[in-house]
Scaffold this motif. Structure first.
Motif, short mmCIF file in Angstrom:
data_model
loop_
_atom_site.label_atom_id
_atom_site.label_comp_id
_atom_site.label_asym_id
_atom_site.label_seq_id
_atom_site.Cartn_x
_atom_site.Cartn_y
_atom_site.Cartn_z
N UNK A 236 31.02 69.30 106.20
CA UNK A 236 32.06 70.05 105.52
C UNK A 236 31.41 70.78 104.35
N UNK A 237 31.71 72.05 104.23
CA UNK A 237 31.30 72.86 103.07
C UNK A 237 32.56 73.56 102.60
N UNK A 238 33.19 72.99 101.56
CA UNK A 238 34.49 73.48 101.10
C UNK A 238 34.38 73.97 99.67
N UNK A 239 35.08 75.07 99.36
CA UNK A 239 35.02 75.66 98.02
C UNK A 239 36.42 76.10 97.60
N UNK A 240 36.84 75.63 96.42
CA UNK A 240 38.15 75.95 95.87
C UNK A 240 37.93 76.66 94.54
N UNK A 241 38.67 77.74 94.31
CA UNK A 241 38.59 78.43 93.01
C UNK A 241 39.89 78.22 92.25
N UNK A 242 39.79 78.28 90.91
CA UNK A 242 40.95 78.12 90.03
C UNK A 242 40.68 78.88 88.74
N UNK A 243 41.71 79.07 87.92
CA UNK A 243 41.59 79.75 86.63
C UNK A 243 41.05 78.76 85.60
N UNK A 244 39.80 78.97 85.17
CA UNK A 244 39.15 78.05 84.23
C UNK A 244 39.79 78.08 82.84
N UNK A 245 40.56 79.12 82.51
CA UNK A 245 41.28 79.14 81.22
C UNK A 245 42.52 78.25 81.26
N UNK A 246 43.01 77.97 82.47
CA UNK A 246 44.23 77.19 82.62
C UNK A 246 43.99 75.74 83.01
N UNK A 247 42.89 75.49 83.71
CA UNK A 247 42.58 74.13 84.18
C UNK A 247 41.15 73.78 83.84
N UNK A 248 40.91 72.51 83.55
CA UNK A 248 39.57 71.98 83.37
C UNK A 248 39.36 70.87 84.39
N UNK A 249 38.38 71.02 85.25
CA UNK A 249 38.09 69.99 86.25
C UNK A 249 37.52 68.77 85.55
N UNK A 250 38.11 67.58 85.81
CA UNK A 250 37.63 66.37 85.15
C UNK A 250 37.14 65.30 86.12
N UNK A 251 37.22 65.54 87.42
CA UNK A 251 36.68 64.56 88.36
C UNK A 251 37.52 64.43 89.62
N UNK A 252 37.12 63.47 90.44
CA UNK A 252 37.83 63.21 91.69
C UNK A 252 38.06 61.71 91.83
#
Length: 195
Positions: free
Chosen positions: A58-74
């Protein structure tokens, strides 16, 4: 309206069992839901997978607005994807998984992605630039449908500028003010409303 997929159990099902039954029968795509949240909350976004047959990569890529969300983990990685590497930051989350044999994986929750919320943002599968895809052991693409999600910020900001005359007071949000100025007060929400 019609009823389908009726089942009877001799006990109450747990929330996780209900979720698993729903995921196992309703998902025909790699999907993420719409999640409602408040500013400064940390939300968990479930990435669900349908039945996957003959997959090894699996090679999966998700984009999001970095000004609105901060990725903190899974969290809650499905054991069928043991060894999956999840990385995120600066508006992109990647999920990479490889194994040496083709596998058949039942419909389930693949992983939960966690974000700190500062605003609303779409969570969009990249199917063009770095195409999200599953493949078999020989890297032949196993076609999938991808359904994007969204995190919706429900916080409403209210500002009020008041002039307070000498001897007067203003009460707002359980606080009392006796001099003029700009004040920011957190008003508690009710029910599922944001503060």
């Amino acid at each position: 309206e019609y009823l389908d997929d009726i089942g009877i159990w001799n006990r109450a099902l747990t929330q996780q069992e209900i979720t698993n039954l729903y995921l196992s029968q309703s998902h025909s795509s790699i999907s993420m839901p719409q999640v409602n949240s408040c500013v400064n909350d940390t939300v968990s976004v479930a990435v669900a997978n349908p039945v996957l047959n003959g997959v090894a990569n699996a090679a999966l890529r998700i984009t999001y607005n970095a000004d609105s969300l901060t990725y903190v983990g899974s969290s809650n990685l499905n054991p069928a994807f043991n060894g999956m590497v999840v990385n995120g930051g600066n508006g992109v989350v990647t999920l990479d998984w490889n194994t040496s044999t083709n596998r058949n994986i039942k419909a389930w929750n693949m992983v939960n992605l966690r974000f700190r919320v500062n605003g609303s943002s779409a969570l969009t599968w990249d199917t063009l630039v770095y195409p999200s895809e599953f493949s078999d052991v020989n890297f032949n693409v196993v076609p999938q449908t991808f359904q994007s999600g969204v995190v919706t910020n429900r916080t409403v900001r209210y500002q009020e500028q008041r002039q307070i005359c000498q001897g007067q007071t203003l009460q707002m949000g359980g606080q009392t003010f006796s001099t003029g100025g700009n004040y920011q007060v957190v008003l508690p929400g009710s029910g599922t409303d944001c503060d």
